[in-house]
Design an enzyme around this catalytic site. Structure first.
Site, mmCIF file in Angstrom:
data_model
loop_
_atom_site.group_PDB
_atom_site.id
_atom_site.type_symbol
_atom_site.label_atom_id
_atom_site.label_comp_id
_atom_site.label_asym_id
_atom_site.label_seq_id
_atom_site.Cartn_x
_atom_site.Cartn_y
_atom_site.Cartn_z
ATOM 1 N N TRP A 1 0.794 -1.229 0.000
ATOM 2 C CA TRP A 1 0.000 0.000 0.000
ATOM 3 C C TRP A 1 0.820 1.270 0.000
ATOM 4 O O TRP A 1 0.282 2.361 -0.139
ATOM 5 C CB TRP A 1 -0.908 0.020 1.244
ATOM 6 C CG TRP A 1 -0.149 -0.378 2.491
ATOM 7 C CD1 TRP A 1 -0.109 -1.642 3.034
ATOM 8 C CD2 TRP A 1 0.722 0.429 3.294
ATOM 9 N NE1 TRP A 1 0.731 -1.657 4.132
ATOM 10 C CE2 TRP A 1 1.257 -0.388 4.312
ATOM 11 C CE3 TRP A 1 1.101 1.774 3.253
ATOM 12 C CZ2 TRP A 1 2.149 0.074 5.259
ATOM 13 C CZ3 TRP A 1 1.998 2.245 4.208
ATOM 14 C CH2 TRP A 1 2.509 1.393 5.190
ATOM 15 N N ASN A 2 2.151 1.178 0.202
ATOM 16 C CA ASN A 2 2.881 2.412 0.513
ATOM 17 C C ASN A 2 3.054 3.349 -0.683
ATOM 18 O O ASN A 2 3.203 4.550 -0.481
ATOM 19 C CB ASN A 2 4.224 2.108 1.200
ATOM 20 C CG ASN A 2 5.108 1.193 0.400
ATOM 21 O OD1 ASN A 2 4.651 0.483 -0.488
ATOM 22 N ND2 ASN A 2 6.385 1.203 0.707
ATOM 23 N N LYS B 1 -3.010 -7.325 -8.202
ATOM 24 C CA LYS B 1 -3.761 -7.371 -6.942
ATOM 25 C C LYS B 1 -3.190 -6.262 -6.047
ATOM 26 O O LYS B 1 -2.167 -6.431 -5.392
ATOM 27 C CB LYS B 1 -3.570 -8.744 -6.286
ATOM 28 C CG LYS B 1 -4.737 -9.245 -5.491
ATOM 29 C CD LYS B 1 -4.944 -8.701 -4.125
ATOM 30 C CE LYS B 1 -3.876 -8.677 -3.102
ATOM 31 N NZ LYS B 1 -4.132 -7.656 -2.061
ATOM 32 N N GLY C 1 6.127 -6.710 -0.711
ATOM 33 C CA GLY C 1 5.442 -6.669 0.573
ATOM 34 C C GLY C 1 6.387 -7.077 1.676
ATOM 35 O O GLY C 1 7.622 -7.012 1.526
ATOM 36 N N SER C 2 5.838 -7.521 2.779
ATOM 37 C CA SER C 2 6.676 -7.860 3.925
ATOM 38 C C SER C 2 7.375 -9.207 3.723
ATOM 39 O O SER C 2 6.914 -10.045 2.933
ATOM 40 C CB SER C 2 5.813 -7.911 5.187
ATOM 41 O OG SER C 2 4.861 -8.944 5.043
ATOM 42 N N GLU D 1 10.183 -8.738 -3.620
ATOM 43 C CA GLU D 1 10.780 -7.481 -3.154
ATOM 44 C C GLU D 1 10.222 -7.225 -1.768
ATOM 45 O O GLU D 1 9.057 -6.857 -1.616
ATOM 46 C CB GLU D 1 10.405 -6.337 -4.107
ATOM 47 C CG GLU D 1 10.858 -6.546 -5.534
ATOM 48 C CD GLU D 1 12.364 -6.539 -5.700
ATOM 49 O OE1 GLU D 1 13.055 -5.927 -4.858
ATOM 50 O OE2 GLU D 1 12.859 -7.175 -6.635
ATOM 51 N N LEU D 2 11.036 -7.418 -0.739
ATOM 52 C CA LEU D 2 10.495 -7.486 0.622
ATOM 53 C C LEU D 2 11.002 -6.357 1.521
ATOM 54 O O LEU D 2 11.468 -5.341 1.043
ATOM 55 C CB LEU D 2 10.822 -8.864 1.198
ATOM 56 C CG LEU D 2 10.417 -10.043 0.288
ATOM 57 C CD1 LEU D 2 10.840 -11.373 0.892
ATOM 58 C CD2 LEU D 2 8.926 -10.032 -0.004
ATOM 59 N N CYS E 1 10.284 1.080 1.609
ATOM 60 C CA CYS E 1 11.092 -0.115 1.865
ATOM 61 C C CYS E 1 12.561 0.239 2.041
ATOM 62 O O CYS E 1 13.254 -0.375 2.833
ATOM 63 C CB CYS E 1 10.918 -1.116 0.738
ATOM 64 S SG CYS E 1 11.256 -0.425 -0.884
ATOM 65 N N GLU F 1 12.020 -3.979 11.184
ATOM 66 C CA GLU F 1 11.558 -2.916 10.297
ATOM 67 C C GLU F 1 10.466 -2.105 11.011
ATOM 68 O O GLU F 1 9.461 -2.670 11.447
ATOM 69 C CB GLU F 1 10.994 -3.517 9.003
ATOM 70 C CG GLU F 1 10.618 -2.464 7.981
ATOM 71 C CD GLU F 1 10.068 -3.072 6.693
ATOM 72 O OE1 GLU F 1 9.259 -4.010 6.765
ATOM 73 O OE2 GLU F 1 10.444 -2.595 5.604
HETATM 74 P P1 NAD Z 1 2.056 -7.272 3.269
HETATM 75 O O1 NAD Z 1 3.072 -8.347 3.123
HETATM 76 O O2 NAD Z 1 1.201 -7.248 4.453
HETATM 77 O O3 NAD Z 1 1.063 -7.262 2.022
HETATM 78 C C1 NAD Z 1 1.522 -7.198 0.688
HETATM 79 C C2 NAD Z 1 0.485 -7.804 -0.235
HETATM 80 O O4 NAD Z 1 0.355 -9.200 0.050
HETATM 81 C C3 NAD Z 1 -0.920 -7.220 -0.094
HETATM 82 O O5 NAD Z 1 -1.469 -7.045 -1.374
HETATM 83 C C4 NAD Z 1 -1.665 -8.286 0.689
HETATM 84 O O6 NAD Z 1 -3.038 -8.329 0.408
HETATM 85 C C5 NAD Z 1 -1.017 -9.563 0.205
HETATM 86 N N1 NAD Z 1 -1.081 -10.694 1.155
HETATM 87 C C6 NAD Z 1 -1.278 -10.641 2.486
HETATM 88 N N2 NAD Z 1 -1.211 -11.888 3.019
HETATM 89 C C7 NAD Z 1 -0.969 -12.731 1.982
HETATM 90 C C8 NAD Z 1 -0.781 -14.136 1.894
HETATM 91 N N3 NAD Z 1 -0.816 -14.915 2.965
HETATM 92 N N4 NAD Z 1 -0.535 -14.659 0.683
HETATM 93 C C9 NAD Z 1 -0.456 -13.877 -0.413
HETATM 94 N N5 NAD Z 1 -0.631 -12.530 -0.385
HETATM 95 C C10 NAD Z 1 -0.886 -11.970 0.799
HETATM 96 O O7 NAD Z 1 2.880 -5.904 3.133
HETATM 97 P P2 NAD Z 1 2.324 -4.425 3.287
HETATM 98 O O8 NAD Z 1 2.079 -4.143 4.726
HETATM 99 O O9 NAD Z 1 1.241 -4.191 2.307
HETATM 100 O O10 NAD Z 1 3.602 -3.562 2.781
HETATM 101 C C11 NAD Z 1 4.644 -3.170 3.610
HETATM 102 C C12 NAD Z 1 5.844 -4.061 3.385
HETATM 103 O O11 NAD Z 1 6.214 -4.017 2.019
HETATM 104 C C13 NAD Z 1 7.071 -3.587 4.141
HETATM 105 O O12 NAD Z 1 7.716 -4.679 4.721
HETATM 106 C C14 NAD Z 1 7.947 -2.968 3.057
HETATM 107 O O13 NAD Z 1 9.320 -2.948 3.347
HETATM 108 C C15 NAD Z 1 7.617 -3.835 1.892
HETATM 109 N N6 NAD Z 1 7.942 -3.174 0.623
HETATM 110 C C16 NAD Z 1 9.027 -3.617 -0.070
HETATM 111 C C17 NAD Z 1 9.405 -2.987 -1.259
HETATM 112 C C18 NAD Z 1 10.616 -3.452 -2.031
HETATM 113 O O14 NAD Z 1 10.772 -3.049 -3.176
HETATM 114 N N7 NAD Z 1 11.499 -4.260 -1.459
HETATM 115 C C19 NAD Z 1 8.640 -1.924 -1.743
HETATM 116 C C20 NAD Z 1 7.535 -1.504 -1.017
HETATM 117 C C21 NAD Z 1 7.194 -2.145 0.169
#
Ligand code: NAD
Length: 511
Positions: free
Chosen positions: A151-152, A175, A224-225, A246-247, A280, A375
Site C-alpha cells: 500500500w505504501n 492485486k 510486501g513484507s 521485493e520485501l 522499503c 523494520e
Molecule cells: P504485506 O506483506 O502485508 O502485504 C503485501 C500484499 O500481500 C498485499 O497485497 C496483501 O493483500 C497480500 N497478502 C497478504 N497476506 C498474503 C498471503 N498470505 N498470501 C499472499 N498474499 C498476501 O505488506 P504491506 O504491509 O502491504 O507492505 C509493507 C511491506 O512491504 C514492508 O515490509 C515494506 O518494506 C515492503 N515493501 C518492499 C518494497 C521493495 O521493493 N522491497 C517496496 C515496497 C514495500
C-alpha cells in the site's frame, strides 16, 4: 478520530462485497471498492490469456506505442491520480508527487529499449568445433504475470513492474493492497482510455484473492513484507511458478568522520521521514563515527524541528496508513525508551485525529532494541555512535535484512570500499534512496529482503519471459556423428576428438 481501514472477508460468497475506503489522515471518504470473489479469478485469468496472444503478436514496436500513450495519459491526469492517492493514503502532496514521474521515467526507458532487449540473441560456440551450429536464445513472454502489491506507493507499486511485464508481451493481473485499492482503478481506466487491450486487469481483495492470483499466474511479482513473501513463495512452489520477491528492509546509513555532515544529516532526515518512513528503502538506522557524532545529531535535530507533518499541500510528510502502523512505531519507540534510549524529538503520539506519528530522533540506541533490528516503517531515526568503520560495517550487516544502505564520506573511493563490505542489494554513496531511480541497474534485496530483482535494464523485461534456445545447423555437415546409424568406430573417434578439443584450453592454461 482515528480512521479505520477495511477488513476484507474475501472468501467466496463473503457477505462483504464492497467497502468504503477512508482517508487515514482525516477519516473522510476516499471512495468505494468492490472486492473480487476469489472464485472469479480463474475466469479473469482466462480472459487475460486470450488477449495476451494478440498483444504478443503486436511486437515491441506495437506495444511501445500503447505504453507511451499510457504514460502521457498519466501525465495529463496527474492531478486526479494524486488527489486520489492522497485521499487513500493520507500522504503529503510532495510525497504523492513522486510516483507518477517515476512510472513515466520507467516507461520512457522501456519504450526506447524494449525492441532491442527482447530481440533474440545469438550465442557464440563454446568451442570452435561447435560453431557448425547457430545458437539463438529467444525471449518469449509468460502469458500471465500476477503482481501482488503493498500500500505504501499505490501508483509505483502497481506499475513499476507491470510496465516491464506489459512491454515484454505478457498480460498482467494486478492485486493491489486491500488498504489502497482505489488508485489502481483509475490507472486501469487510464490504460483503457490509452487504447490498451484487455491484458491488464485487477483482482481486488486480501489474502484469499492473492492466493487465487498465485494459483493461476505463470510468474509472481510480489512486493510486501518478508513474512508474507515466504508464504507467497510456498504457495507458488505448488505449481513451480517462479517468483520475484521485493520485501522488507532495515536499511543502515554509515556516516564517516570525513563526511559532509550537513549533507548527511539532511539526507538522513529525508531518507527516514519521506512518506512518513513508509518506504522499503527508507533510512531505518544510522551509525555515526564518534568524532562527528555530536555535530551530526545536532544537525539532524535542527532539520527535524523544521518539518511540518500533515496530509496534502504544505506539509513535508503525512499520516501513517492505519492504526496498526502507528502501533508498530509506538511499540519500537517505547521499547527503545524503556531500554535507555532518549527521544530528542517526537517520541509519543500527538493528541488529535488521524494516524499521525511525529518525526522521532532516537539516540543512545543499540542492537538490543527493536528500533535497530526490526523494520519500523514509521518516521523514526535511531542514531548510534560507533568507534570505527569496521564496527559500523559489522553492525550494519548484523540484520536478517539486506535491501540497501548508504555511506557518507568525502572520499568516494573509501566509501565504495565500505559499500562493498555491506551485505545488501544496493548502496548509495553520499545520498539515500536514489538507487531506485537508477533503473538500468537491478534493485533487489539480499537475505530476507527478497529474491530476484526488479529493473536492471533489459532484465526488467526479460525476467517476465521464458528463454527458449533454438539450435540450427549452419551447414549440412556435422550432424549425427554419434547417431546409432553410424559405426561405433566413428562415434568413438568423434568422442575422442571432442575430449581433445575440450581439454586444449585447460591444458594450455596450466602450461
Ligand atoms: P504485506 O506483506 O502485508 O502485504 C503485501 C500484499 O500481500 C498485499 O497485497 C496483501 O493483500 C497480500 N497478502 C497478504 N497476506 C498474503 C498471503 N498470505 N498470501 C499472499 N498474499 C498476501 O505488506 P504491506 O504491509 O502491504 O507492505 C509493507 C511491506 O512491504 C514492508 O515490509 C515494506 O518494506 C515492503 N515493501 C518492499 C518494497 C521493495 O521493493 N522491497 C517496496 C515496497 C514495500
Amino acid at each position: 478520530m482515528t480512521a479505520t481501514r477495511p477488513t476484507v472477508e474475501d472468501r467466496p460468497g463473503a457477505p462483504e462485497l464492497s467497502t468504503t475506503i477512508r482517508n487515514p489522515a482525516t477519516g473522510a471518504v476516499a471512495g468505494e471498492v468492490a472486492w473480487t470473489d476469489p472464485g472469479e479469478v480463474p475466469a479473469i485469468a482466462a480472459r487475460l490469456r486470450e488477449a495476451q496472444r494478440e498483444w504478443e503478436q503486436r511486437g515491441p514496436e506495437g506495444r511501445a506505442k500503447v505504453l507511451a500513450r499510457f504514460a502521457v495519459w498519466m501525465g495529463e491526469h496527474r492531478e486526479e491520480i494524486e488527489r486520489l492517492l492522497i485521499a487513500e493514503t493520507g500522504k503529503s502532496a510532495v510525497d504523492a508527487a513522486q510516483e507518477v514521474p517515476l512510472i513515466a521515467m520507467i516507461t520512457s526507458y522501456y519504450v526506447k529499449t524494449m525492441a532491442k532487449a527482447l530481440q533474440p540473441e545469438t550465442r557464440p560456440a563454446s568451442l570452435p568445433f561447435l560453431s557448425m551450429k547457430k545458437v539463438t536464445v529467444h525471449f518469449r513472454p509468460r502469458a500471465l504475470v500476477g503482481i501482488i502489491a503493498p500500500w505504501n506507493y499505490p501508483v509505483a507499486n502497481a506499475l513499476m513492474d507491470a510496465i516491464g511485464a506489459l512491454a515484454a508481451g505478457c498480460s498482467v493481473l494486478l492485486k493491489p493492497s486491500e488498504r489502497t485499492p482505489l488508485t489502481a482503478e483509475v490507472l486501469l481506466r487510464g490504460w483503457r482510455e490509452s487504447g490498451g487491450p484487455d491484458v491488464l486487469a485487477l483482482a481486488q481483495g486480501a489474502r484469499a484473492v492473492s492466493e487465487a492470483v498465485i494459483d493461476v499466474a505463470d510468474f509472481i511479482q510480489f512486493t510486501g513484507s518478508s513474512a508474507t513473501g515466504v508464504k507467497v513463495m510456498e504457495r507458488a512452489a505448488r505449481r513451480l511458478t517462479p517468483v520475484s520477491l521485493e520485501l522488507g528492509g532495515k536499511d543502515p546509513m554509515i556516516v564517516c568522520e570525513d563526511a559532509d555532515i550537513a549533507l548527511a544529516a539532511n539526507a538522513a532526515v529525508w531518507g527516514a521521514m519521506f512518506n512518513a518512513g513508509q518506504t522499503c528503502v527508507s533510512v531505518e538506522r544510522v551509525y555515526v563515527l564518534e568524532s562527528v557524532y555530536d555535530q551530526f545529531v545536532e544537525a539532524v535535530v535542527q532539520a527535524v524541528n523544521n518539518l511540518e507533518m500533515g496530509a496534502g499541500e504544505g506539509h513535508h510528510f503525512g499520516s501513517l496508513i492505519d492504526e496498526s502502523q502507528v502501533a508498530v512505531t509506538e511499540r519500537h519507540v517505547a521499547d527503545a525508551l524503556a531500554k535507555g534510549a532518549k527521544a530528542l524529538t517526537g517520541g509519543s503520539r500527538p493528541a488529535g485525529s488521524g494516524n499521525f506519528y511525529p518525526a522521532t530522533v532516537l539516540v543512545d540506541v543499540d542492537h538490543s532494541m527493536l528500533c535497530m533490528t526490526e523494520e519500523t516503517f514509521g518516521p523514526t531515526l535511531p542514531i548510534m555512535k560507533v568507534p570505527n568503520v569496521a564496527e559500523a560495517v559489522r553492525l550494519a550487516n548484523d540484520s536478517p535484512y539486506g535491501l540497501s544502505a548508504s555511506v557518507f564520506s568525502r572520499d568516494v573511493d573509501r566509501a565504495r570500499d565500505i559499500a562493498l563490505q555491506l551485505d545488501c542489494g544496493a548502496v548509495n554513496i553520499n545520498d539515500v534512496i536514489t538507487n531506485l531511480m537508477c533503473t538500468t541497474a537491478p534493485m533487489g534485496g539480499w537475505k530476507m529482503s527478497g529474491i530476484g530483482a526488479r529493473f536492471g535494464g533489459a532484465d526488467g523485461m526479460r525476467k517476465f519471459c521464458r528463454q527458449e534456445t533454438v539450435v540450427a545447423p549452419r551447414t549440412s555437415v556435422g550432424g549425427g556423428l554419434t547417431y546409432y546409424n553410424g559405426s561405433l568406430k566413428m562415434a568413438k573417434r568423434t568422442n575422442k576428438l571432442l575430449a581433445k578439443m575440450a581439454l586444449a584450453r585447460p591444458r594450455k592454461l596450466l602450461k
